[in-house]
Design a protein around this motif. Structure first.
Motif, mmCIF file in Angstrom:
data_model
loop_
_atom_site.group_PDB
_atom_site.id
_atom_site.type_symbol
_atom_site.label_atom_id
_atom_site.label_comp_id
_atom_site.label_asym_id
_atom_site.label_seq_id
_atom_site.Cartn_x
_atom_site.Cartn_y
_atom_site.Cartn_z
ATOM 1 N N LEU A 195 5.247 12.670 3.874
ATOM 2 C CA LEU A 195 4.799 11.316 4.191
ATOM 3 C C LEU A 195 3.540 10.965 3.406
ATOM 4 O O LEU A 195 3.385 9.831 2.925
ATOM 5 N N LEU A 196 2.627 11.904 3.278
ATOM 6 C CA LEU A 196 1.403 11.653 2.509
ATOM 7 C C LEU A 196 1.721 11.370 1.050
ATOM 8 O O LEU A 196 1.105 10.498 0.416
ATOM 9 N N ARG A 197 2.676 12.104 0.490
ATOM 10 C CA ARG A 197 3.044 11.873 -0.908
ATOM 11 C C ARG A 197 3.745 10.528 -1.089
ATOM 12 O O ARG A 197 3.596 9.875 -2.128
ATOM 13 N N ALA A 198 4.505 10.116 -0.088
ATOM 14 C CA ALA A 198 5.232 8.843 -0.195
ATOM 15 C C ALA A 198 4.322 7.648 0.053
ATOM 16 O O ALA A 198 4.621 6.535 -0.425
ATOM 17 N N ALA A 199 3.246 7.821 0.793
ATOM 18 C CA ALA A 199 2.351 6.716 1.130
ATOM 19 C C ALA A 199 1.447 6.374 -0.051
ATOM 20 O O ALA A 199 1.293 7.161 -1.004
ATOM 21 N N ASN A 200 0.840 5.191 0.003
ATOM 22 C CA ASN A 200 -0.160 4.809 -0.982
ATOM 23 C C ASN A 200 -1.480 5.497 -0.666
ATOM 24 O O ASN A 200 -1.703 5.968 0.452
ATOM 25 N N ASP A 201 -2.368 5.549 -1.656
ATOM 26 C CA ASP A 201 -3.637 6.255 -1.469
ATOM 27 C C ASP A 201 -4.469 5.666 -0.339
ATOM 28 O O ASP A 201 -5.171 6.394 0.367
ATOM 29 N N GLN A 202 -4.424 4.344 -0.172
ATOM 30 C CA GLN A 202 -5.252 3.705 0.852
ATOM 31 C C GLN A 202 -4.577 3.653 2.215
ATOM 32 O O GLN A 202 -5.180 3.194 3.192
ATOM 33 N N ASP A 203 -3.347 4.110 2.314
ATOM 34 C CA ASP A 203 -2.633 4.092 3.594
ATOM 35 C C ASP A 203 -3.148 5.207 4.509
ATOM 36 O O ASP A 203 -3.598 6.256 4.036
ATOM 37 N N THR A 204 -3.052 4.975 5.807
ATOM 38 C CA THR A 204 -3.361 5.989 6.810
ATOM 39 C C THR A 204 -2.069 6.474 7.438
ATOM 40 O O THR A 204 -1.322 5.675 8.017
ATOM 41 N N VAL A 205 -1.799 7.771 7.301
ATOM 42 C CA VAL A 205 -0.620 8.378 7.928
ATOM 43 C C VAL A 205 -1.107 9.195 9.111
ATOM 44 O O VAL A 205 -1.928 10.101 8.951
ATOM 45 N N ALA A 206 -0.632 8.886 10.308
ATOM 46 C CA ALA A 206 -1.104 9.552 11.528
ATOM 47 C C ALA A 206 0.081 10.121 12.294
ATOM 48 O O ALA A 206 1.218 9.686 12.141
ATOM 49 N N ARG A 207 -0.238 11.138 13.105
ATOM 50 C CA ARG A 207 0.762 11.671 14.026
ATOM 51 C C ARG A 207 0.279 11.417 15.438
ATOM 52 O O ARG A 207 -0.822 11.830 15.809
ATOM 53 N N PHE A 208 1.119 10.725 16.226
ATOM 54 C CA PHE A 208 0.745 10.414 17.600
ATOM 55 C C PHE A 208 1.106 11.555 18.540
ATOM 56 O O PHE A 208 0.288 12.032 19.302
ATOM 57 N N SER A 209 2.347 11.994 18.507
ATOM 58 C CA SER A 209 2.785 13.092 19.369
ATOM 59 C C SER A 209 4.193 13.483 18.961
ATOM 60 O O SER A 209 4.945 12.658 18.425
ATOM 61 N N GLY A 210 4.559 14.730 19.241
ATOM 62 C CA GLY A 210 5.923 15.180 18.957
ATOM 63 C C GLY A 210 6.339 14.859 17.538
ATOM 64 O O GLY A 210 5.673 15.237 16.574
ATOM 65 N N ASP A 211 7.458 14.136 17.401
ATOM 66 C CA ASP A 211 7.945 13.759 16.076
ATOM 67 C C ASP A 211 7.674 12.290 15.807
ATOM 68 O O ASP A 211 8.390 11.647 15.032
ATOM 69 N N GLU A 212 6.624 11.746 16.414
ATOM 70 C CA GLU A 212 6.279 10.337 16.265
ATOM 71 C C GLU A 212 5.112 10.208 15.275
ATOM 72 O O GLU A 212 4.003 10.698 15.522
ATOM 73 N N PHE A 213 5.371 9.516 14.162
ATOM 74 C CA PHE A 213 4.369 9.276 13.129
ATOM 75 C C PHE A 213 4.162 7.773 12.974
ATOM 76 O O PHE A 213 5.084 6.977 13.229
ATOM 77 N N VAL A 214 2.964 7.389 12.546
ATOM 78 C CA VAL A 214 2.634 5.978 12.350
ATOM 79 C C VAL A 214 1.874 5.842 11.035
ATOM 80 O O VAL A 214 1.068 6.703 10.680
ATOM 81 N N VAL A 215 2.165 4.738 10.311
ATOM 82 C CA VAL A 215 1.515 4.484 9.028
ATOM 83 C C VAL A 215 0.822 3.135 9.103
ATOM 84 O O VAL A 215 1.404 2.153 9.582
ATOM 85 N N LEU A 216 -0.433 3.093 8.644
ATOM 86 C CA LEU A 216 -1.195 1.854 8.544
ATOM 87 C C LEU A 216 -1.342 1.514 7.066
ATOM 88 O O LEU A 216 -1.837 2.323 6.282
ATOM 89 N N GLN A 217 -0.914 0.298 6.703
ATOM 90 C CA GLN A 217 -0.942 -0.115 5.299
ATOM 91 C C GLN A 217 -1.800 -1.364 5.162
ATOM 92 O O GLN A 217 -1.615 -2.341 5.889
ATOM 93 N N THR A 218 -2.757 -1.311 4.252
ATOM 94 C CA THR A 218 -3.657 -2.447 4.010
ATOM 95 C C THR A 218 -3.730 -2.725 2.517
ATOM 96 O O THR A 218 -3.311 -1.904 1.694
ATOM 97 N N ARG A 219 -4.274 -3.913 2.207
ATOM 98 C CA ARG A 219 -4.537 -4.321 0.818
ATOM 99 C C ARG A 219 -3.289 -4.262 -0.055
ATOM 100 O O ARG A 219 -3.362 -3.943 -1.242
ATOM 101 N N VAL A 220 -2.156 -4.522 0.542
ATOM 102 C CA VAL A 220 -0.894 -4.564 -0.194
ATOM 103 C C VAL A 220 -0.152 -5.822 0.216
ATOM 104 O O VAL A 220 -0.153 -6.214 1.394
ATOM 105 N N ALA A 221 0.503 -6.495 -0.755
ATOM 106 C CA ALA A 221 1.267 -7.705 -0.448
ATOM 107 C C ALA A 221 2.414 -7.370 0.499
ATOM 108 O O ALA A 221 3.127 -6.384 0.309
#
Length: 799
Positions: free
Chosen positions: A437-463
């Motif tokens: 997920l980190l490799r697939a995300a943009n450099d400024q994105d935030t990749v987080a894990r909430f619990s179990g197999d649940e992941f969340v991505v925050l994307q900013t400064r992108v159209a």
């Protein structure tokens, strides 16, 4: 030797000779004492004590000589020249000082050399003193006695100094004093035996005074000088000993302080006027330097430039600890805490500063901060850090008019992998997922894990929505590729829901909720895909959640019932069993279709208590039926994830009293796909207990034949999709014919589902199908209707 003895006994006053011996012995003891004191002195004290020893020793030698001369009683009157007598005293003192100085160099050879010079001083003093004699006689010497006297004096003095060279002790000093006394007295009296006085007619020289009185006066003065010298030596030696003890005590105290300072974990710096006087080893290690590298340098040279001004201001409150950064030898900064205290150092005011290394504490605090904001398994940001960054991103977007995207990800088939490989394998998989997920995300994105197999991505400064769609595609592709877990290939996948700011929501919590709603839609649409949030999704999700809550209430109340659909034998035209089917009569919605709540129950886990309730109710009703009638109950793949399924089923049979052979459990291929090994183990335990196992919906899966080979099923049920097309589709009839033939060869019973017409029944009879089920035989009915039907004589199939 006889001449010396005769001279001593015939020409000397014995009392004065004894007095001279006493003076000589005391002078010798004093000389050796002062020599030891000079040897112990350091710096300018040694020459002063050497001079005192020379004065006392030379004076004592002269006094011995003079008293012994007064004891001499020749046959002519004698007197003394004062100038020559004074010269004899000066020679005694001067040469004695030189001899003692040589002796103080230490060692045997300097002692022998110094003793020789001391013997020379004795001889020079004696013969110069004899030259001061004035008498009406001619004075001459026997050369052999003169030589013997010088040898005796030099040998005695050399032996005495050699005996005490570098060694101490009263016994040794007493022996040395005796040797020196013997040398001095031996030289004098041997030299006196060498004297020849021949009277002349010259005018007699009268004696200056009575020999006894003069000798007593000289002895008294000399003894007083010697006593004062010896007393001064003793007192000074006591004081020196006390000072030495005090100095040793101070050195020991300083050594203990140094040892304590060196073994302490904290650095210690002593400085005065801002310049370093001393440091301990801990301080040197702290900054990677040698202790001597600090001495004399300004304290601020070792303080980080950004902290120097603050440290100067902190001098106003020296007793308060302060955190600063020091400079390591390699240029790095060392975080420390310092605390200063005023002291006196070598008699002047100074400061001692304790320096505590804070690096481990800072690192521990940083680890705690990291742990508080990151997932321990994947090291990704956790929910708290994600929410903080989300709020910051939303505030920035509101100010600048930007866009924000939130992507919720859920792993497909993760639970099956976790059950198969255990938690260790599941953890390893989650770590690899995080890296992808980190490799697939943009450099400024935030990749987080909430619990179990649940992941969340925050994307900013992108159209948007193009940016979110692009990263979602990359992540679906990345997680769809095989994973390697200890050499075992594993395939999963991901479903992604996307919500955008500001069109979908303006608050962080609402964005997350809407992204989660879109995730449900992506999973419902077949998984392995992504979906953007739409307004109607929320309404459907809310409806689904209300239905889930209602189902939980239904399990607690009396809204659920079990209906039974008959199964008939084609050959005997008799009813052979019933399939138990759950029905939900909602107090407000009315009858809820199983297709609406069964999948939801499987996703939420409610299928486990629901399935157990249905099984218990079906067995309880079947006990009242004729012993030839079986009851069939469906098992969900979710129920097979519980290792105690077989024990639960067997327990229900015991509780209700239904014989195991009258229970038929229907499973689908999904049971075997999720975890084949565990499912087959559970099925074997059930079959060993006497329970019949049926494979439902046969023909719709791609691997059904392999399952027939791996497990001896009692029955297979042909899916209704083939039965419905039999009258009009030759291919469907061919498939049904092949399945029946396969089952016959394997000695497995075949049941055809979905039989609704007489034509379908006729065709199945022509193919020798074993059993049929469908609306043609009867619709699912409540338990009371089933009991009534079974009470009829010989119930048969229609037609």
């Amino acid at each position: 030797m006889f001449d010396v003895y005769a001279c001593l006994t015939d020409q000397h006053n014995p009392w004065l000779v004894a007095l001279a011996g006493m003076i000589c012995l005391f002078a010798a003891w004093t000389a050796l004492s002062l020599t030891d004191r000079a040897r112990a002195a350091i710096g300018r004290g040694r020459p002063l004590w050497t001079a005192a020893g020379a004065l006392a020793t030379g004076g004592g030698i002269w006094a011995t000589h003079f008293v012994a001369m007064l004891a001499f009683q020749p046959n002519v009157p004698i007197g003394y020249d004062l100038g020559v007598t004074a010269l004899s005293v000066a020679l005694a003192v001067g040469l004695t000082g030189v001899g003692l100085g040589v002796n103080l160099r230490g060692g045997t050879l300097p002692a022998l050399g110094g003793g020789g010079l001391l013997g020379a001083a004795i001889g020079a003093m004696h013969y110069t003193g004899m030259a001061a004699v004035r008498a009406p006689a001619t004075l001459s010497y026997d050369p052999s006695f003169v030589a013997a006297s010088l040898v005796i004096g030099g040998a005695g003095a050399a032996a005495a100094l050699a005996l005490t060279a570098g060694r101490s002790g009263l016994q040794r000093r007493a022996m040395a004093a005796g040797l020196l006394t013997a040398g001095i007295c031996g030289l004098h009296f041997t030299a006196m035996a060498a004297v020849r006085l021949i009277p002349t007619e010259a005018l007699l020289v009268p004696s200056p005074a009575a020999p006894t009185g003069l000798a007593a006066a000289v002895a008294a003065i000399t003894m007083m000088i010697l006593v004062l010298s010896l007393a001064g030596s003793i007192v000074d030696q006591r004081l020196a000993t006390r000072a030495a003890r005090e100095a040793a005590r101070l050195r020991a105290s300083e050594t203990r302080f140094r040892q304590l300072a060196d073994v302490t974990f904290e650095g210690i710096v002593i400085h005065a006027g801002g310049r370093i006087l001393d440091v301990n080893r801990a301080m040197a290690r702290l900054l990677g330097r040698a202790p001597e590298d600090f001495i004399g340098l300004p304290v601020l040279d070792f303080v980080a430039p950004s902290h120097r001004e603050g440290l100067v201001h902190a001098a106003a409150t020296p007793h308060e600890p302060r955190e600063i950064a020091l400079l390591h030898a390699d240029g790095s900064l060392v975080d420390v805490e310092v605390l200063g205290e005023a002291i006196e150092h070598d008699g002047r005011p100074a400061w001692v500063v304790a320096v505590r290394d804070l690096r481990e504490r800072k690192q521990a605090e940083e680890r705690l901060r990291h742990m508080a904001h990151h997932d321990l398994l994947t090291q990704l940001p956790n929910r708290a850090l994600f929410n903080d960054r989300l709020e910051q991103a939303l505030a920035l977007a509101e100010r600048d008019g930007g866009a924000v995207a939130v992507l919720c990800l859920d792993l497909d088939r993760f639970k099956a992998v976790n059950d198969l490989l255990g938690h260790h394998g599941g953890d390893a998989l989650l770590q690899q997922v995080a890296q992808r997920l980190l490799r697939a995300a943009n450099d400024q994105d935030t990749v987080a894990r909430f619990s179990g197999d649940e992941f969340v991505v925050l994307q900013t400064r992108v159209a948007q929505p193009a940016g979110a769609e692009a990263v979602a595609k990359r992540m679906v592709a990345a997680l769809g590729a095989p994973f390697d877990l200890d050499g075992q290939p594993v395939r999963i996948g991901t479903s992604i829901g996307i919500a955008l700011y500001p069109q979908d929501a303006r608050a962080g919590e609402a964005l997350l909720r809407n992204a989660d709603t879109a995730l449900y839609r992506a999973k419902a649409d077949g998984r392995g895909t992504y979906r953007f949030f739409e307004a109607e999704m929320d309404a459907r999700l809310q409806e689904r959640r209300r239905l889930e809550r209602d189902l939980q209430q239904a399990l607690l109340g009396e809204q659920l019932t079990v209906h039974f659909q008959p199964l008939g034998d084609c050959t005997t035209q008799q009813i052979v069993g019933f399939e138990a089917l759950v029905r939900w009569n909602h107090p407000e919605r009315g009858l809820v279709a199983p297709s609406d709540f069964i999948p939801m129950a499987e996703e939420t886990g409610l299928i486990v208590p629901l399935g157990e309730w249905v099984l218990r109710e079906a067995c309880r009703e079947a006990v009242r039926w004729p012993s030839s009638i079986r009851v069939a109950v469906n098992l969900s793949p979710v129920q097979f994830r519980h290792a105690d399924l077989a024990e639960r089923v067997i327990g229900i049979l015991k509780d209700t009293g239904l014989p195991p052979e009258r229970l038929e459990l229907e499973v689908t291929e999904g049971v075997l796909i999720d975890d084949s090994a565990r499912a087959l183990s559970t099925l074997k335990a059930l079959k060993d207990a006497g329970i019949r196992i049926s494979l439902d919906d046969f023909g719709t899966g791609y691997s059904s034949l392999s399952y027939l080979q791996s497990f001896p099923f009692d029955k297979i049920k042909i899916d209704r999709s083939f039965i419905g097309n039999m009258p009009t589709n030759e291919d469907s009839r061919a498939i049904v014919r092949a399945i029946i033939a396969l089952a016959r060869s394997l000695r497995i019973t075949v049941t055809a589902e979905g039989v609704e017409t007489e034509e379908q029944l006729r065709l199945l009879r022509s193919e020798s199908c074993n059993q049929v089920q469908g609306y043609l035989l009867g619709r699912p009915a409540p338990a009371d209707d089933v009991s009534a039907r079974l009470a009829e004589p010989a119930p048969e199939l229609v037609g």
